[in-house]
Design a protein around this motif. Sequence first.
Motif, PDB file in Angstrom:
ATOM      1  N   CYS A  52     124.050  52.005 113.837  1.00 25.25           N
ATOM      2  CA  CYS A  52     125.239  52.212 113.003  1.00 25.25           C
ATOM      3  C   CYS A  52     125.012  51.692 111.583  1.00 25.25           C
ATOM      4  CB  CYS A  52     126.448  51.519 113.632  1.00 25.25           C
ATOM      5  SG  CYS A  52     127.012  52.261 115.179  1.00 25.25           S
ATOM      6  N   GLY A  53     124.332  50.547 111.468  1.00 21.73           N
ATOM      7  CA  GLY A  53     124.035  50.018 110.138  1.00 21.73           C
ATOM      8  C   GLY A  53     123.135  50.937 109.338  1.00 21.73           C
ATOM      9  N   ALA A  54     122.129  51.517 109.992  1.00 25.36           N
ATOM     10  CA  ALA A  54     121.219  52.434 109.300  1.00 25.36           C
ATOM     11  C   ALA A  54     121.942  53.697 108.859  1.00 25.36           C
ATOM     12  CB  ALA A  54     120.044  52.784 110.199  1.00 25.36           C
ATOM     13  N   LEU A  55     122.798  54.238 109.733  1.00 32.35           N
ATOM     14  CA  LEU A  55     123.563  55.441 109.375  1.00 32.35           C
ATOM     15  C   LEU A  55     124.522  55.160 108.232  1.00 32.35           C
ATOM     16  CD1 LEU A  55     124.309  56.906 112.930  1.00 32.35           C
ATOM     17  CD2 LEU A  55     122.685  57.788 111.228  1.00 32.35           C
ATOM     18  N   ALA A  56     125.189  53.993 108.274  1.00 28.85           N
ATOM     19  CA  ALA A  56     126.111  53.636 107.194  1.00 28.85           C
ATOM     20  C   ALA A  56     125.360  53.486 105.872  1.00 28.85           C
ATOM     21  CB  ALA A  56     126.838  52.343 107.543  1.00 28.85           C
ATOM     22  N   PHE A  57     124.202  52.821 105.923  1.00 25.92           N
ATOM     23  CA  PHE A  57     123.393  52.657 104.710  1.00 25.92           C
ATOM     24  C   PHE A  57     122.961  54.015 104.156  1.00 25.92           C
ATOM     25  CE2 PHE A  57     119.061  52.392 102.943  1.00 25.92           C
ATOM     26  CZ  PHE A  57     119.292  51.570 101.857  1.00 25.92           C
ATOM     27  N   LEU A 106     123.558  58.191 100.046  1.00 28.91           N
ATOM     28  CA  LEU A 106     123.727  59.598  99.682  1.00 28.91           C
ATOM     29  C   LEU A 106     125.002  59.810  98.868  1.00 28.91           C
ATOM     30  CD1 LEU A 106     122.653  61.283 103.033  1.00 28.91           C
ATOM     31  CD2 LEU A 106     121.389  61.304 100.879  1.00 28.91           C
ATOM     32  N   ALA A 107     126.079  59.089  99.239  1.00 27.78           N
ATOM     33  CA  ALA A 107     127.331  59.211  98.494  1.00 27.78           C
ATOM     34  C   ALA A 107     127.175  58.688  97.075  1.00 27.78           C
ATOM     35  CB  ALA A 107     128.443  58.458  99.231  1.00 27.78           C
ATOM     36  N   ALA A 108     126.469  57.570  96.922  1.00 31.35           N
ATOM     37  CA  ALA A 108     126.239  57.023  95.585  1.00 31.35           C
ATOM     38  C   ALA A 108     125.405  57.979  94.752  1.00 31.35           C
ATOM     39  CB  ALA A 108     125.539  55.667  95.694  1.00 31.35           C
ATOM     40  N   ARG A 109     124.428  58.605  95.363  1.00 29.03           N
ATOM     41  CA  ARG A 109     123.600  59.582  94.658  1.00 29.03           C
ATOM     42  C   ARG A 109     124.422  60.779  94.223  1.00 29.03           C
ATOM     43  NH1 ARG A 109     119.317  60.677  91.498  1.00 29.03           N
ATOM     44  NH2 ARG A 109     118.480  62.748  91.898  1.00 29.03           N
ATOM     45  N   ARG A 110     125.331  61.226  95.094  1.00 24.91           N
ATOM     46  CA  ARG A 110     126.162  62.378  94.781  1.00 24.91           C
ATOM     47  C   ARG A 110     127.104  62.072  93.615  1.00 24.91           C
ATOM     48  NH1 ARG A 110     128.209  62.802  99.348  1.00 24.91           N
ATOM     49  NH2 ARG A 110     126.486  64.017 100.227  1.00 24.91           N
ATOM     50  N   ARG A 111     127.651  60.851  93.581  1.00 26.81           N
ATOM     51  CA  ARG A 111     128.555  60.488  92.488  1.00 26.81           C
ATOM     52  C   ARG A 111     127.834  60.498  91.153  1.00 26.81           C
ATOM     53  NH1 ARG A 111     130.576  56.680  96.227  1.00 26.81           N
ATOM     54  NH2 ARG A 111     129.268  55.046  95.315  1.00 26.81           N
ATOM     55  N   VAL A 112     126.582  60.051  91.147  1.00 21.88           N
ATOM     56  CA  VAL A 112     125.810  60.062  89.901  1.00 21.88           C
ATOM     57  C   VAL A 112     125.568  61.492  89.432  1.00 21.88           C
ATOM     58  CG1 VAL A 112     123.590  59.478  88.875  1.00 21.88           C
ATOM     59  CG2 VAL A 112     124.738  57.844  90.356  1.00 21.88           C
ATOM     60  N   ILE A 113     125.235  62.385  90.387  1.00 21.71           N
ATOM     61  CA  ILE A 113     124.963  63.781  90.036  1.00 21.71           C
ATOM     62  C   ILE A 113     126.218  64.474  89.514  1.00 21.71           C
ATOM     63  CG2 ILE A 113     124.286  66.016  90.995  1.00 21.71           C
ATOM     64  CD1 ILE A 113     122.466  64.543  92.908  1.00 21.71           C
ATOM     65  N   GLU A 114     127.372  64.117  90.063  1.00 20.11           N
ATOM     66  CA  GLU A 114     128.621  64.778  89.701  1.00 20.11           C
ATOM     67  C   GLU A 114     129.237  64.230  88.428  1.00 20.11           C
ATOM     68  OE1 GLU A 114     131.022  64.284  93.134  1.00 20.11           O
ATOM     69  OE2 GLU A 114     130.016  65.892  94.280  1.00 20.11           O
ATOM     70  N   GLN A 115     128.596  63.283  87.745  1.00 18.96           N
ATOM     71  CA  GLN A 115     129.112  62.720  86.498  1.00 18.96           C
ATOM     72  C   GLN A 115     128.130  62.994  85.365  1.00 18.96           C
ATOM     73  OE1 GLN A 115     129.871  58.586  87.231  1.00 18.96           O
ATOM     74  NE2 GLN A 115     131.486  58.993  88.712  1.00 18.96           N
ATOM     75  N   PRO A 116     128.004  64.258  84.953  1.00 16.38           N
ATOM     76  CA  PRO A 116     126.992  64.610  83.952  1.00 16.38           C
ATOM     77  C   PRO A 116     127.279  64.044  82.571  1.00 16.38           C
ATOM     78  CG  PRO A 116     128.428  66.474  84.380  1.00 16.38           C
ATOM     79  CD  PRO A 116     128.796  65.417  85.376  1.00 16.38           C
ATOM     80  N   ASN A 140     118.707  50.526  89.060  1.00 15.20           N
ATOM     81  CA  ASN A 140     119.403  49.656  89.998  1.00 15.20           C
ATOM     82  C   ASN A 140     120.018  50.420  91.153  1.00 15.20           C
ATOM     83  OD1 ASN A 140     118.791  47.468  88.487  1.00 15.20           O
ATOM     84  ND2 ASN A 140     120.811  47.173  87.599  1.00 15.20           N
ATOM     85  N   ILE A 141     120.389  51.700  90.942  1.00 16.74           N
ATOM     86  CA  ILE A 141     121.059  52.443  91.994  1.00 16.74           C
ATOM     87  C   ILE A 141     120.056  53.144  92.881  1.00 16.74           C
ATOM     88  CG2 ILE A 141     122.655  54.336  92.473  1.00 16.74           C
ATOM     89  CD1 ILE A 141     124.073  53.680  89.891  1.00 16.74           C
ATOM     90  N   HIS A 142     119.079  53.789  92.294  1.00 15.09           N
ATOM     91  CA  HIS A 142     118.217  54.634  93.114  1.00 15.09           C
ATOM     92  C   HIS A 142     116.728  54.412  92.911  1.00 15.09           C
ATOM     93  CE1 HIS A 142     121.663  56.840  94.494  1.00 15.09           C
ATOM     94  NE2 HIS A 142     122.027  57.057  93.261  1.00 15.09           N
ATOM     95  N   GLY A 143     116.308  54.131  91.708  1.00 12.68           N
ATOM     96  CA  GLY A 143     114.883  54.133  91.431  1.00 12.68           C
ATOM     97  C   GLY A 143     114.201  52.878  91.899  1.00 12.68           C
ATOM     98  N   PRO A 144     112.883  52.812  91.728  1.00 14.92           N
ATOM     99  CA  PRO A 144     112.167  51.605  92.090  1.00 14.92           C
ATOM    100  C   PRO A 144     112.598  50.454  91.224  1.00 14.92           C
ATOM    101  CG  PRO A 144     110.729  53.119  90.915  1.00 14.92           C
ATOM    102  CD  PRO A 144     112.004  53.861  91.195  1.00 14.92           C
ATOM    103  N   CYS A 145     112.515  49.264  91.776  1.00 22.52           N
ATOM    104  CA  CYS A 145     112.959  48.076  91.066  1.00 22.52           C
ATOM    105  C   CYS A 145     112.050  47.828  89.859  1.00 22.52           C
ATOM    106  CB  CYS A 145     112.923  46.880  92.008  1.00 22.52           C
ATOM    107  SG  CYS A 145     113.484  45.357  91.256  1.00 22.52           S
TER     108      CYS A 145
END
Length: 424
Positions: A379-384, A389-399, A410-415
């Motif tokens: 459940c933790g892996a699925l939630a993560f 994916l939701a955070a990625r979608r929000r970034v894409i939808e805010q052009p 900080n959100i998606h790329g390598p540290c």
Amino acid sequence: MRALVGAYAVSVYGSFLNLIALSLFTYEVTGSGLGLGLLMALRLFAGVLAGLGAGALAGRVGRRAMMIGADLVQAAAMVVLALCAAGSAPVWLLAVVAVVLGAGNTFFNVGLRSAVPVIVGQEARVRANGQLATARSLATVAGFASAAPVIELAGHSAAFAVNAASFLVSAVALSLLRHRMEEDRSAARTVPKPGAASLRQVLSAVPALLLGMVLLRGVDALASSSHNVALPLVADVESPGNPAMFMTQFWASWAVGTFLAHQLLKRRHASWSEGRWGAYAFAVGTCVMSLSFVLAFTGPAPLVLVAVAGVAGLADGFTEIVYTSRLQAAPDRERSRLFGLSAAAETSGFAVGMVAAAAALEAWPALAVVGLFHGVALCGALAFLLLSLAARRRVIEQPYEQPSHSEGANIHGPCTGTGSVPRA
């Protein structure tokens, strides 16, 4: 790197041989399961505290010195215990040894994991992590399998002496290693002292994606504790005449799976451990691993059990390599603190899981306990995965709200270091 992998394998072999020997010896000295449990808890607690301070210590004395020091102190502790095992060892000595082994193991692993990108380079870190994971898996099986005959033929003192020798081999290999282990020693030595303030800075500055991976790794450790506790019980039921052989076959199949994971990932190079793909692959691998371990406790036929254990090992090795490689993408001066935080999370999860799983097995069957604990990890892996994916979608939808370079990292790329673990 081959010498380091070989020395690491010898050290792991000695540690897992000692894990069996020390547990049996502790039970003989204390005469109760409670005493054994308290000393195991002390060892794990020492590992948690060491994880919180390992990053700062590595910054002050250097990774090589920290790792060699950890090996030498552990070797000295095992030599003393080997000498005392011939007579009667006091309980306080066992407590000291537990603390030394718990802290030393954490200091060594944090130093090793964070030094890999410096030793082999960022491009080759996935291959190096695969070699280390494979060596650890094979050494784990060898240590477990040889513990019983070594103790039976030569006694606890011999097992402790073998463990001490393995630490010395590792220390000598590290002292002869000519590769650098820090990229910027002058910057690393200005890291603040460990403490509550420094921990708060680490937690507040770690990128959300990496912090989620560290937390999921801790949950995974909690789930893994359940099958480690339950497997001896199942082995005694499934193979009452030779439970040790049952466990050896299970862990040998698991080790083969981890080896195949290394073969798979080294052909994919670093593409599955970079950016958001590394996080997604880690979450999916955790799901597969949890499902495989649950299936292994449903009572499958022997050949099916071997196959399921192999898949569990494949997923376990896959997640280990991807997770470690992902954290190693952090800048060198931040990497030790990040791995220290990871070690604290993993050790805490495993410690809590060991106690909870042992208690649950008193009332529930092994399948129910393993299913519950690995269900939490699933459940933790699925939630993560869904939140990422939701955070990625929000970034894409805010052009029209373009994130800065640091926000994207900080959100998606390598540290990349911007907004990450506190700088020196």
